[in-house]
Design a protein around this motif. Structure first.
Motif, mmCIF file in Angstrom:
data_model
loop_
_atom_site.group_PDB
_atom_site.id
_atom_site.type_symbol
_atom_site.label_atom_id
_atom_site.label_comp_id
_atom_site.label_asym_id
_atom_site.label_seq_id
_atom_site.Cartn_x
_atom_site.Cartn_y
_atom_site.Cartn_z
ATOM 1 N N SER A 117 0.827 -1.208 0.000
ATOM 2 C CA SER A 117 0.000 0.000 0.000
ATOM 3 C C SER A 117 0.861 1.258 0.000
ATOM 4 N N PHE A 118 0.459 2.219 -0.858
ATOM 5 C CA PHE A 118 1.222 3.475 -0.880
ATOM 6 C C PHE A 118 0.815 4.407 0.251
ATOM 7 N N TYR A 119 -0.115 3.978 1.091
ATOM 8 C CA TYR A 119 -0.491 4.790 2.253
ATOM 9 C C TYR A 119 0.259 4.370 3.512
ATOM 10 N N ARG A 120 1.046 3.305 3.426
ATOM 11 C CA ARG A 120 1.689 2.771 4.638
ATOM 12 C C ARG A 120 3.205 2.826 4.510
ATOM 13 N N ASP A 121 3.850 3.058 5.651
ATOM 14 C CA ASP A 121 5.310 3.105 5.644
ATOM 15 C C ASP A 121 5.836 1.723 6.022
ATOM 16 N N GLU A 122 6.099 0.910 4.995
ATOM 17 C CA GLU A 122 6.503 -0.479 5.229
ATOM 18 C C GLU A 122 7.674 -0.818 4.312
ATOM 19 N N PRO A 123 8.429 -1.862 4.653
ATOM 20 C CA PRO A 123 9.502 -2.271 3.750
ATOM 21 C C PRO A 123 8.940 -2.609 2.371
ATOM 22 N N LEU A 124 9.667 -2.214 1.331
ATOM 23 C CA LEU A 124 9.190 -2.381 -0.037
ATOM 24 C C LEU A 124 9.458 -3.809 -0.509
ATOM 25 N N ASP A 125 8.596 -4.718 -0.073
ATOM 26 C CA ASP A 125 8.796 -6.140 -0.344
ATOM 27 C C ASP A 125 7.887 -6.574 -1.500
ATOM 28 N N MET A 126 6.576 -6.557 -1.260
ATOM 29 C CA MET A 126 5.529 -6.869 -2.255
ATOM 30 C C MET A 126 5.483 -8.325 -2.700
ATOM 31 N N ARG A 127 6.191 -9.219 -2.025
ATOM 32 C CA ARG A 127 6.070 -10.627 -2.433
ATOM 33 C C ARG A 127 4.848 -11.244 -1.767
ATOM 34 N N MET A 128 4.045 -11.963 -2.525
ATOM 35 C CA MET A 128 2.911 -12.679 -1.933
ATOM 36 C C MET A 128 3.425 -13.904 -1.193
ATOM 37 N N ASP A 129 4.468 -14.509 -1.740
ATOM 38 C CA ASP A 129 5.144 -15.594 -1.034
ATOM 39 C C ASP A 129 6.476 -15.035 -0.537
ATOM 40 N N PRO A 130 6.533 -14.684 0.748
ATOM 41 C CA PRO A 130 7.735 -14.004 1.248
ATOM 42 C C PRO A 130 8.996 -14.878 1.224
ATOM 43 N N ASP A 131 8.843 -16.144 0.870
ATOM 44 C CA ASP A 131 10.035 -17.007 0.799
ATOM 45 C C ASP A 131 10.542 -17.194 -0.626
ATOM 46 N N ALA A 132 9.904 -16.581 -1.595
ATOM 47 C CA ALA A 132 10.302 -16.850 -2.989
ATOM 48 C C ALA A 132 10.545 -15.557 -3.763
ATOM 49 N N GLY A 133 11.536 -15.592 -4.626
ATOM 50 C CA GLY A 133 11.760 -14.481 -5.553
ATOM 51 C C GLY A 133 12.372 -13.253 -4.900
#
Ligand SMILES: C[S@@+](CC[C@H](N)C(=O)[O-])C[C@H]1O[C@@H](n2cnc3c(N)ncnc32)[C@H](O)[C@@H]1O
Length: 323
Positions: A117-133
């Motif tokens: 979300s561009f409204y939140r201050d979060e690490p720029l990850d964006m992976r749906m599977d946080p263990d891949a890619g």
């Protein structure tokens, strides 16, 4: 309450998907389990449901939600592109219905902390599977200006792709771009307030493009569509909900291709391509939520539902002959 993702077009999905209450169904994108709950209630005590998601949090949340449905509901963390293998693992030959509700869930957007979300201050990850890619931060850090521009143009249809890519590569020379809010502010600085169109945040298309690239969403969809004819039994149905034109175009064109039989030139007296008609589309046009649903669930506004039914294998009326 973690189940706050409101499922879209639920009644329409049920109507199109379920042909046999004692059948085998697959929800390839279970998310928070909204559609699966409706499917599970419909087939409870008779059918089987396999819930799949590449996000382990989605599996955890949906398991918690759907536990009451008992052992006929199974959960696997995987990509829906692997449904063929999952069917084999369970000793099931084919499915009666497969649902894909594409895009991301409200949980991922609002609560995952992964920078969707561009409204939140979060690490720029964006992976749906946080263990891949690789993450969105990685792409932004390592791709050339031209490559970033191409991603924004191809997956976001962003008309300001060049200016945004240039601003990103200028910024990263002085400090790394690591958070969603930092990226959103950067994009805002490229698009002056006076030039912003409608109610859309100027970072909407860039965030969509990065998310699609990070998760290889169009590649996954294409791979699933390639396998789909072999996954369904005769009369089985595939139902797909898309949320942007790139996905919807791919689904629409594939379903039209499936429906079309012989592709020989009309001048030939007899078919020689041998292309069989594989599916019949359930709707000529995509189904969209009505204004009431959109008012209650604004996320539904861009949804388009398309569905097709596998033609029974013994029905050869269209195989090898022109309609
Ligand atoms: C719009 S949500 C689904 C919401 C769900 N229908 C509900 O009612 O809660 C989309 C989900 O698809 C999952 N997803 C996206 N691509 C996937 C893939 N290739 N394989 C499996 N799951 C995927 C996401 O992780 C997300 O949880």
């Amino acid at each position: 309450m973690e189940f706050f993702h409101q499922p879209v077009l639920v009644q329409e999905v049920l109507e199109d998907l379920i042909t046999a209450p004692d059948g085998v169904y697959i929800d390839g994108t279970v998310g928070s389990g909204g559609h699966s709950e409706a499917i599970g209630r419909r087939i409870q005590g008779r059918g089987q449901l396999l819930c799949v998601d590449r996000d382990s949090e989605a599996i955890r949340i949906s398991k918690q939600r759907l536990g009451f449905l008992g052992e006929e509901v199974r959960f696997v963390r995987a990509s829906y592109t692997d449904v063929d293998q999952l069917l084999r693992d369970l000793g099931w030959r084919k499915a009666h219905g497969i649902l894909l509700d594409l895009g991301m869930s409200s949980f991922q957007l609002e609560q995952s902390g992964r920078g969707f979300s561009f409204y939140r201050d979060e690490p720029l990850d964006m992976r749906m599977d946080p263990d891949a890619g690789v993450t969105a931060e990685h792409l932004i850090r390592h791709l050339s200006e031209k490559e970033i521009e191409e991603i924004l143009r191809k997956y976001g249809e962003e008309t300001r792709a060049r200016a945004i890519a240039r601003r990103i590569t200028q910024e990263r020379k002085t400090k790394p771009i690591v958070s969603s809010l930092q990226l959103a502010r950067l994009i805002e600085s490229v698009v002056p307030r006076s030039r912003r169109r409608g109610a859309k945040h100027p970072a909407t298309r860039t965030f969509q493009a990065l998310r699609i690239a990070v998760n290889k969403e169009l590649e996954h969809l294409a791979s699933f569509l390639d396998k789909c004819p072999s996954l369904l039994c005769g009369g089985g149905r595939v139902v797909i909900l898309s949320y942007h034109s790139l996905e919807d175009r791919k689904v629409k064109q594939t379903m039209m291709h499936w429906e079309k039989g012989c592709e020989c030139p009309p001048t030939l007296p007899q078919c020689c391509c041998g292309k069989a008609r594989l599916f019949r589309r359930l709707h000529k046009k995509g189904i969209k939520p009505d204004p009431k649903e959109i008012e209650e669930n604004p996320r539904a506004r861009s949804a388009v539902l398309r569905a097709a039914e596998r033609i029974t294998t013994h029905d050869t009326s269209h195989q090898g002959f022109r309609d």
